[in-house]
Design an enzyme around this catalytic site. Structure first.
Site, PDB file in Angstrom:
ATOM      1  N   HIS A 135       1.004   4.157  -2.872  1.00 46.89           N
ATOM      2  CA  HIS A 135       0.817   5.581  -2.583  1.00 46.89           C
ATOM      3  C   HIS A 135       1.948   6.411  -3.171  1.00 46.89           C
ATOM      4  O   HIS A 135       1.714   7.437  -3.814  1.00 46.89           O
ATOM      5  CB  HIS A 135       0.776   5.818  -1.067  1.00 46.89           C
ATOM      6  CG  HIS A 135      -0.588   5.988  -0.512  1.00 46.89           C
ATOM      7  ND1 HIS A 135      -1.275   7.172  -0.572  1.00 46.89           N
ATOM      8  CD2 HIS A 135      -1.393   5.119   0.114  1.00 46.89           C
ATOM      9  CE1 HIS A 135      -2.444   7.027   0.002  1.00 46.89           C
ATOM     10  NE2 HIS A 135      -2.549   5.773   0.427  1.00 46.89           N
ATOM     11  N   GLN A 140       3.961   1.545  -1.132  1.00 48.27           N
ATOM     12  CA  GLN A 140       4.597   1.673  -2.443  1.00 48.27           C
ATOM     13  C   GLN A 140       3.611   2.222  -3.467  1.00 48.27           C
ATOM     14  O   GLN A 140       3.955   3.074  -4.287  1.00 48.27           O
ATOM     15  CB  GLN A 140       5.146   0.313  -2.890  1.00 48.27           C
ATOM     16  CG  GLN A 140       5.947   0.364  -4.155  1.00 48.27           C
ATOM     17  CD  GLN A 140       7.229   1.160  -4.017  1.00 48.27           C
ATOM     18  OE1 GLN A 140       7.759   1.369  -2.934  1.00 48.27           O
ATOM     19  NE2 GLN A 140       7.742   1.630  -5.135  1.00 48.27           N
ATOM     20  N   HIS A 157       0.837  -1.204   0.000  1.00 47.04           N
ATOM     21  CA  HIS A 157       0.000   0.000   0.000  1.00 47.04           C
ATOM     22  C   HIS A 157       0.877   1.261   0.000  1.00 47.04           C
ATOM     23  O   HIS A 157       0.604   2.219  -0.733  1.00 47.04           O
ATOM     24  CB  HIS A 157      -0.912  -0.025   1.230  1.00 47.04           C
ATOM     25  CG  HIS A 157      -1.864   1.105   1.325  1.00 47.04           C
ATOM     26  ND1 HIS A 157      -2.853   1.336   0.397  1.00 47.04           N
ATOM     27  CD2 HIS A 157      -1.996   2.078   2.262  1.00 47.04           C
ATOM     28  CE1 HIS A 157      -3.564   2.408   0.755  1.00 47.04           C
ATOM     29  NE2 HIS A 157      -3.058   2.876   1.884  1.00 47.04           N
TER      30      HIS A 157
END
Length: 107
Positions: free
Chosen positions: A88, A86, A84
């Site tokens: 973002h 990465q 998650h």
């Protein structure tokens, strides 16, 4: 910089949350910069872009901690929070590139 030889799953999770937080801040600043450009307030726009770039630098710094640990041969457990984080970071970097080009129109 902390000693990554003894990094725990909890510490990796905290690093991932740092990446999420910095990336989220950058995303918010980038979107606000576009609003400022639409209102012809380029001084605020440029300030927000600069702040967003600093947030992304901070996110990269956190990401590098995990990459460095793995490069040293440590087993870095990749969980959903890390994925998650990465996601973002990468989507915010893409947004930055798109907004940089969009703002050329307003400049």
């Amino acid at each position: 910089m902390q000693d990554l030889q003894s990094i725990s799953k909890e510490e990796l999770g905290m690093i991932a949350f740092e990446i999420i937080a910095y990336s989220g801040d950058a995303r918010s600043k980038l979107l606000e910069a576009v609003k400022q450009a639409k209102q012809k307030n380029m001084e605020n726009c440029e300030k927000l872009i600069s702040e967003a770039k600093q947030c992304l630098t901070d996110a990269h710094r956190s990401q590098t901690q995990m990459i460095a640990a793995e490069a040293r041969g440590e087993n870095v457990e990749v969980g959903f929070i890390t994925v998650h984080a990465q996601d973002h970071l990468m989507t915010t970097l893409l947004l930055k590139d798109i907004i940089d080009n969009l703002l050329d129109i307003y400049r």
